[in-house]
Design an enzyme around this catalytic site. Structure first.
Site, mmCIF file in Angstrom:
data_model
loop_
_atom_site.group_PDB
_atom_site.id
_atom_site.type_symbol
_atom_site.label_atom_id
_atom_site.label_comp_id
_atom_site.label_asym_id
_atom_site.label_seq_id
_atom_site.Cartn_x
_atom_site.Cartn_y
_atom_site.Cartn_z
ATOM 1 N N HIS A 34 1.010 -1.239 -0.133
ATOM 2 C CA HIS A 34 0.070 0.058 0.186
ATOM 3 C C HIS A 34 0.867 1.178 -0.094
ATOM 4 O O HIS A 34 0.435 2.312 -0.661
ATOM 5 C CB HIS A 34 -0.754 -0.031 1.128
ATOM 6 C CG HIS A 34 -1.981 -1.108 1.308
ATOM 7 N ND1 HIS A 34 -1.807 -2.308 2.129
ATOM 8 C CD2 HIS A 34 -3.026 -1.379 0.617
ATOM 9 C CE1 HIS A 34 -2.909 -2.818 2.009
ATOM 10 N NE2 HIS A 34 -3.641 -2.489 1.262
ATOM 11 N N GLY A 144 -2.949 -2.286 -7.282
ATOM 12 C CA GLY A 144 -1.845 -3.033 -7.186
ATOM 13 C C GLY A 144 -2.047 -4.430 -8.328
ATOM 14 O O GLY A 144 -3.105 -4.786 -8.423
ATOM 15 N N GLN A 150 -8.955 -7.951 -10.553
ATOM 16 C CA GLN A 150 -9.779 -7.011 -10.144
ATOM 17 C C GLN A 150 -9.135 -5.450 -10.820
ATOM 18 O O GLN A 150 -9.926 -4.707 -11.315
ATOM 19 C CB GLN A 150 -9.317 -6.724 -8.433
ATOM 20 C CG GLN A 150 -9.440 -5.113 -8.164
ATOM 21 C CD GLN A 150 -9.278 -5.241 -6.519
ATOM 22 O OE1 GLN A 150 -10.173 -5.783 -5.819
ATOM 23 N NE2 GLN A 150 -8.313 -4.477 -6.021
ATOM 24 N N VAL A 173 4.752 -5.800 -4.460
ATOM 25 C CA VAL A 173 5.703 -5.842 -3.601
ATOM 26 C C VAL A 173 5.965 -7.016 -2.877
ATOM 27 O O VAL A 173 4.786 -7.585 -2.467
ATOM 28 C CB VAL A 173 5.498 -4.620 -2.570
ATOM 29 C CG1 VAL A 173 6.714 -4.736 -1.611
ATOM 30 C CG2 VAL A 173 5.367 -3.155 -3.303
ATOM 31 N N SER A 182 0.403 -9.185 1.242
ATOM 32 C CA SER A 182 -1.053 -8.959 1.261
ATOM 33 C C SER A 182 -1.494 -8.872 2.668
ATOM 34 O O SER A 182 -0.663 -9.255 3.711
ATOM 35 C CB SER A 182 -1.478 -10.347 0.851
ATOM 36 O OG SER A 182 -2.908 -10.806 1.196
HETATM 37 O O1 PAF Z 1 -8.057 -4.290 -3.165
HETATM 38 C C1 PAF Z 1 -8.733 -3.854 -2.236
HETATM 39 O O2 PAF Z 1 -8.077 -3.624 -1.126
HETATM 40 C C2 PAF Z 1 -10.279 -3.787 -2.571
HETATM 41 O O3 PAF Z 1 -10.820 -4.745 -3.369
HETATM 42 C C3 PAF Z 1 -10.615 -2.367 -2.968
HETATM 43 C C4 PAF Z 1 -10.023 -1.913 -4.353
HETATM 44 C C5 PAF Z 1 -10.106 -1.231 -1.885
HETATM 45 C C6 PAF Z 1 -12.212 -2.356 -2.862
HETATM 46 O O4 PAF Z 1 -12.599 -2.579 -1.869
#
Ligand code: PAF
Length: 273
Positions: A34, A144, A150, A173, A182
């Protein structure tokens, strides 16, 4: 850094903001992955917004919604130190109401791979990301590559619904031993963490085969599955960047993905070739 709890307040604050806005949506339990997303947003934008929202609609019945790691204080510090301007921390009641409009992921690409093991998961992801993007109205939003399906679905949503935001993919990462970061890694016991390394190793093996010019998808999958033994593998998939299946690796257009259960923890990883 200002912490904001409601969509209306954030919209108001950002309405008169001068300069570009970069947005990093998260579910919290922030780690270096993050932080990389935030630092990419920081480099390219005048204002950086991070959201922390454990989105209930993307969890299936029986999944880890209630036990998903929540670390408000630590997350706040990470954001502060990473130069975030606005930390958006909404309650579920300010994001969702009753009898709502929602998005449905595409029939095929939203329901293969992780969409098969978690049917409806991507409907919830797209719905919340759409809501968050409408609240923040960012110029750029950062996601990411670890969650490759996604990412692809969000890119498709933005393209198909003519939304005005650049989706910026950011590299995965890893820990020094290769484990992809994760928020769910905290669930792993020490022996499970050791087992989980097989996922990154199988992808490394695939990468080596490609370097040796072995491009047959069947052959690569067989070798990967051997490395993954005895994990409960949900899928090993080799697709192009639009998630169409491939028979032969296409250089610069391939993603190799693994989803496996390690104990009760679902882990995803991939490499981009
Ligand atoms: O990847 C994530 O952390 C979640 O799926 C997201 C994109 C914040 C949506 O809730």
């Amino acid at each position: 850094m200002k912490i904001v709890h409601t969509p209306d307040e954030l919209k108001m604050l950002l309405k008169d903001a001068k300069g570009s806005v970069g947005f990093v949506p998260t579910m919290g339990a922030l780690h270096s992955g993050h932080q990389t997303l935030i630092s990419e947003a920081r480099k390219a934008n005048d204002i950086v917004v991070v959201s922390i929202f454990v989105n209930p609609t993307q969890f299936l019945e029986g999944e880890d919604l209630s036990s998903y790691p929540r670390r408000a204080d630590a997350d706040e510090k990470v954001c502060e130190l990473s130069g975030v301007d606005y930390l958006f921390y909404p309650e579920a009641s300010s994001i969702y109401g009753r009898d709502e409009v929602s998005l449905k992921a595409p029939d095929v690409r939203g329901y293969i791979l992780e969409g098969t093991s978690r049917p409806g998961h991507f409907d919830g992801v797209l719905t919340v990301v759409m809501k968050l993007l409408n609240i923040v109205r960012a110029d750029r939003a950062y996601f990411g590559q670890k969650d490759a399906q996604q990412l692809m679905l969000i890119q498709e949503m933005v393209r198909q619904l003519f939304m005005d935001v650049d989706i910026v993919p950011v590299q995965t990462v890893r820990e020094v031993d290769g484990l992809a970061l994760s928020s769910r890694n905290v669930y792993l016991s020490a022996p499970e963490r050791e087992e989980a390394l097989k996922i990154a190793r199988s992808l490394k093996r695939a990468g080596k085969l490609v370097m040796q010019d072995i491009l047959s998808v069947d052959r690569i999958k067989v070798e990967m599955l051997a490395v993954l033994e005895p994990l409960e593998v949900e899928h090993v998939a080799i697709v192009d960047r639009a998630f169409n299946p491939l028979e032969t690796i296409e250089i610069d257009n391939t993603i190799i993905l693994v989803e496996a259960m390690v104990g009760n923890t679902r882990l995803l990883d991939n490499i981009w070739i």
